[in-house]
Design a protein around this motif. Structure first.
Motif, mmCIF file in Angstrom:
data_model
loop_
_atom_site.group_PDB
_atom_site.id
_atom_site.type_symbol
_atom_site.label_atom_id
_atom_site.label_comp_id
_atom_site.label_asym_id
_atom_site.label_seq_id
_atom_site.Cartn_x
_atom_site.Cartn_y
_atom_site.Cartn_z
ATOM 1 N N TYR A 263 -5.292 33.611 24.092
ATOM 2 C CA TYR A 263 -4.537 33.213 25.282
ATOM 3 C C TYR A 263 -3.801 31.894 25.084
ATOM 4 C CZ TYR A 263 -7.115 36.949 27.564
ATOM 5 O OH TYR A 263 -7.635 38.185 27.890
ATOM 6 N N GLU A 264 -4.345 31.014 24.275
ATOM 7 C CA GLU A 264 -3.670 29.734 24.034
ATOM 8 C C GLU A 264 -2.306 29.964 23.405
ATOM 9 O OE1 GLU A 264 -3.071 25.652 24.132
ATOM 10 O OE2 GLU A 264 -4.669 26.831 25.067
ATOM 11 N N ALA A 265 -2.221 30.872 22.434
ATOM 12 C CA ALA A 265 -0.936 31.175 21.799
ATOM 13 C C ALA A 265 0.010 31.868 22.775
ATOM 14 C CB ALA A 265 -1.149 32.049 20.563
ATOM 15 N N VAL A 266 -0.522 32.758 23.614
ATOM 16 C CA VAL A 266 0.319 33.441 24.601
ATOM 17 C C VAL A 266 0.974 32.423 25.528
ATOM 18 C CG1 VAL A 266 0.332 35.027 26.562
ATOM 19 C CG2 VAL A 266 -1.044 35.565 24.543
ATOM 20 N N PHE A 267 0.189 31.487 26.042
ATOM 21 C CA PHE A 267 0.738 30.469 26.947
ATOM 22 C C PHE A 267 1.791 29.613 26.232
ATOM 23 C CE2 PHE A 267 -2.616 31.625 29.791
ATOM 24 C CZ PHE A 267 -2.264 31.128 31.044
ATOM 25 N N ALA A 268 1.549 29.269 24.967
ATOM 26 C CA ALA A 268 2.493 28.430 24.226
ATOM 27 C C ALA A 268 3.827 29.154 24.018
ATOM 28 C CB ALA A 268 1.896 28.027 22.883
ATOM 29 N N ILE A 269 3.779 30.423 23.623
ATOM 30 C CA ILE A 269 5.011 31.190 23.381
ATOM 31 C C ILE A 269 5.753 31.441 24.693
ATOM 32 C CG2 ILE A 269 5.927 33.394 22.577
ATOM 33 C CD1 ILE A 269 3.594 33.478 20.556
ATOM 34 N N MET A 270 5.018 31.795 25.737
ATOM 35 C CA MET A 270 5.651 32.064 27.026
ATOM 36 C C MET A 270 6.242 30.797 27.632
ATOM 37 S SD MET A 270 5.631 35.247 27.515
ATOM 38 C CE MET A 270 6.135 35.269 29.246
ATOM 39 N N ARG A 271 5.630 29.647 27.366
ATOM 40 C CA ARG A 271 6.202 28.391 27.841
ATOM 41 C C ARG A 271 7.597 28.182 27.264
ATOM 42 N NH1 ARG A 271 2.757 24.937 25.766
ATOM 43 N NH2 ARG A 271 1.222 25.300 27.406
ATOM 44 N N ALA A 272 7.771 28.596 26.005
ATOM 45 C CA ALA A 272 9.089 28.470 25.368
ATOM 46 C C ALA A 272 10.068 29.511 25.899
ATOM 47 C CB ALA A 272 8.944 28.601 23.856
ATOM 48 N N LEU A 273 9.608 30.757 25.993
ATOM 49 C CA LEU A 273 10.505 31.831 26.448
ATOM 50 C C LEU A 273 10.961 31.632 27.891
ATOM 51 C CD1 LEU A 273 8.733 34.974 24.901
ATOM 52 C CD2 LEU A 273 10.768 33.798 24.061
ATOM 53 N N ASP A 274 10.118 31.010 28.713
ATOM 54 C CA ASP A 274 10.468 30.800 30.117
ATOM 55 C C ASP A 274 11.003 29.396 30.381
ATOM 56 O OD1 ASP A 274 9.745 33.372 30.732
ATOM 57 O OD2 ASP A 274 7.694 32.852 31.336
ATOM 58 N N SER A 275 11.284 28.656 29.314
ATOM 59 C CA SER A 275 11.864 27.324 29.481
ATOM 60 C C SER A 275 13.318 27.452 29.925
ATOM 61 C CB SER A 275 11.773 26.538 28.173
ATOM 62 O OG SER A 275 12.556 27.161 27.172
ATOM 63 N N PRO A 276 13.851 26.465 30.642
ATOM 64 C CA PRO A 276 15.238 26.550 31.139
ATOM 65 C C PRO A 276 16.262 26.818 30.041
ATOM 66 C CG PRO A 276 14.083 24.729 32.186
ATOM 67 C CD PRO A 276 13.167 25.256 31.126
#
Length: 642
Positions: A503-516
């Motif tokens: 889950y830590e990697a999922v949150f890190a990747i999604m933070r980038a994909l959903d960044s402005p």
């Protein structure tokens, strides 16, 4: 007169020589017997503790049977945790019994076999509990759980039986040694040893007729100032007898609060063996006392002497029934401390205190000292967590394109599933190193204290840099098709990480994909396939903070039988919520620690430890792992908030 005086002197010297010889022989003989008696008393105390733990295990097994009958699935895991804790401690206690006098070469093999059987039975009941607690589980899952619990009890009963057998054989050897000593002293001194002048082996005085003279220890115990007889706050609940054993008892009362002194007394109490309390204390004591104070307190408890004013018989009973059990409880607490927070002993002061303590233990409990030394060495070499449960199945074959030495390596050339596997290996290694002390620190928001949270900070740094890598790779492309391809690649990677419970990697990747900066690439998103867009939406729901991260927490709650890496920021947030919403002390008295708050801390830490204990069964690929090493480099601007 001169000859008379000389003859008198000669006779006196001869008599003195005989007395010296007898005294020396008696001293040598008593040294061996006293050592045997000391070992016997230790074994006897260990066997008693093991019997008490078996009682606790059996009572909880009966309670588990009742909740299984009611199908109260939400209670299964809590009962199993106590059962497993008691079983593990039985194995630990018996492992330090003195067995040198047992005339069976197979005794060590037997002890090792019992330890292995308990370990296997523990894994079986843990897996059965996870399966049975699932909302979709059938009645057959409950039956399998009870079968696994019964198997564990049977193995523990066998272990306790062996402990009692060892104690009985030790007693027999000691009685034989005492008999040989008496016969030897009769030959040396010419006098028959009188049974009426010695103390019986079990600590009971004998009168002139040789009868055992029983005396209630209650009177002796009233002089005992070793422990406060009241823990300020307790809650109690009664349970029925343990079926099949004829035992009727009350459950061990749960401590709600107490002074630091009282809590340390409970930690090393000779009156009660409270596995839940000890585990909670060791995991959370950093929140209410520094390690140096605990070390000094444990040393003081271990070094306690027999109080003055006791008769010879009372002194011996006090040694057997009070001091030896206290010493064993101190050793057990120290063992757990070394296992969970060995870094507390890295500084010179604590290291010196530990060496002096081990030197004291060697004198009267050498097997315990060897056990502590072994735990210490394993912890110093980082082998505690690395030994934990790993699948016996061979690792899946890596999915990586072949590269010649001349070709340059591009991370995006790696299969998304393999990239997720390699990320899981790296993250779990970082996650394994996190210590309970880091999780209980109240200084998370103070960035000047990062030296106290090295593993947490490194894990956060890894995630921050992974997010930046994703944004950077997307930003390298100038065409919408190229950007779309890379976005798709990382959506698929995040999906694979989710399937692997990283889950830590999922949150890190999604933070980038959903960044402005990425969300603004509307043209690129138009090229994403419908299936991947649906996957992206599902992952957004997973990392969403709606209803306090409900979906994420629901998944992690069921993550018991397989490896995984939780989102560490949410673990810290949960710990911080406990810190914020619960008082440190009770009733406004800053001397009385709120131990219920410690239990809340311990529950989170134990969930973390269960995940730390389960490793991924993947093969590291050096080329990729070297790339990830750069993602773990420290960044002075990293904050806990990130």
């Amino acid at each position: 007169e001169g000859e008379g005086e000389g003859g008198g002197d000669s006779s006196s010297v001869g008599s003195g020589a005989e007395n010296d010889t007898a005294t020396a022989a008696q001293s040598d003989s008593r040294t061996g017997t006293d050592k045997m008696l000391q070992d016997y008393n230790i074994n006897r105390a260990i066997a008693r503790v093991a019997e008490g733990l078996l009682l606790t295990l059996t009572q909880k097994l009966n309670s588990l049977g009742a909740v299984c009958h009611e199908n109260a699935k939400e209670k299964y895991l809590s009962y199993v945790e106590i059962i497993v804790g008691a079983a593990k401690q039985i194995a630990q206690e018996i492992s330090v019994m003195a067995t040198a006098l047992i005339a069976r070469r197979s005794i060590d093999d037997l002890m090792e076999e019992i330890d292995s059987q308990i370990d296997t039975a523990v894994r079986n009941i843990e897996m059965a509990a996870v399966m049975a607690s699932s909302p979709q589980a059938s009645d057959s899952a409950n039956m399998k759980l009870m079968s696994a619990a019964t198997q564990l009890k049977d193995v523990c009963s066998k272990a306790v039986g062996n402990a009692l057998e060892i104690t009985a054989e030790h007693k027999k050897a000691l009685e034989q040694e005492e008999k040989v000593e008496q016969e030897f002293m009769s030959l040396v001194t010419g006098h028959k040893a009188s049974a009426g002048n010695k103390v019986a082996l079990l600590g009971e005085p004998v009168n002139k007729r040789g009868d055992r003279k029983f005396s209630s220890p209650a009177k002796m115990m009233t002089r005992d100032n070793l422990e406060s007889h009241e823990l300020v706050f307790e809650e109690t609940s009664s349970v029925g007898g343990a079926g099949g054993y004829g035992w009727t008892s009350k459950e061990t009362p749960k401590v709600i609060g107490g002074t630091v002194e009282q809590l340390v007394q409970r930690l090393s109490s000779y009156r009660v063996t409270d596995t839940e309390f000890v585990a909670t204390f060791i995991l959370t004591f950093h929140t209410f006392m520094p390690p140096e104070v605990l070390m000094d307190s444990l040393v003081a408890r271990y070094s306690t002497l027999v109080p003055e004013g006791l008769s010879a018989w009372e002194e011996e009973r006090y040694e057997m029934d009070v001091l030896i059990p206290v010493k064993l409880r101190v050793v057990h607490a120290m063992r757990m401390w070394l296992y969970t927070s060995v870094n507390d002993f890295n500084n010179e002061g604590m290291s010196k205190k530990l060496k002096l303590f081990l030197k004291a233990v060697v004198k009267n409990m050498p097997s315990c000292a060897r056990n502590l030394q072994s735990v210490l060495e394993r912890g110093q070499h980082g082998r505690h967590r690395k030994k934990k449960a790993k699948s016996k199945a061979p690792p899946p074959p890596p999915q990586l394109i072949s590269l010649s030495p001349q070709e340059s390596f591009d991370l995006l050339d790696v299969n998304t599933l393999e990239l997720a596997r390699q990320l899981s290996i790296t993250y779990h290694e970082l996650f394994q190193e996190i210590q309970p002390k880091e999780l209980t620190s109240i200084l998370w928001r103070d960035n000047s204290k990062h030296s106290q949270l090295p593993n947490i900070v490194q894990m956060l740094q890894m995630s921050k840099n992974l997010s930046e890598l994703v944004r950077r790779e997307i930003g390298k492309e100038t065409s919408e098709e190229g950007q779309s391809s890379i976005i798709s690649y990382f959506i698929q990677t995040a999906k694979s990480c989710h399937e692997l419970k990283n889950y830590e990697a999922v949150f890190a990747i999604m933070r980038a994909l959903d960044s402005p900066v990425v969300k603004e690439l509307t043209g690129a998103w138009q090229y994403i396939t419908r299936n991947l867009l649906l996957t992206h939406r599902e992952l957004q729901d997973l990392v969403s903070s709606d209803i306090n991260y409900h979906r994420y927490k629901q998944e992690v709650r069921l993550l018991h039988h397989s490896p995984g890496v939780p989102h560490i920021a949410l673990v810290l947030s949960e710990m911080e919520g406990i810190q914020r919403d619960n008082l440190d002390y009770l009733n406004g008295n800053k001397q009385v620690v709120n131990f219920q708050k410690c239990r809340l801390y311990a529950k989170v830490i134990q969930q973390v430890q269960k995940l730390q204990d389960k490793q991924y069964n993947f093969k590291p690929i050096d080329l990729i792992q070297r790339t990830f090493q750069r993602l773990k480099l420290p960044d002075e601007e990293t904050t806990i908030q990130s």
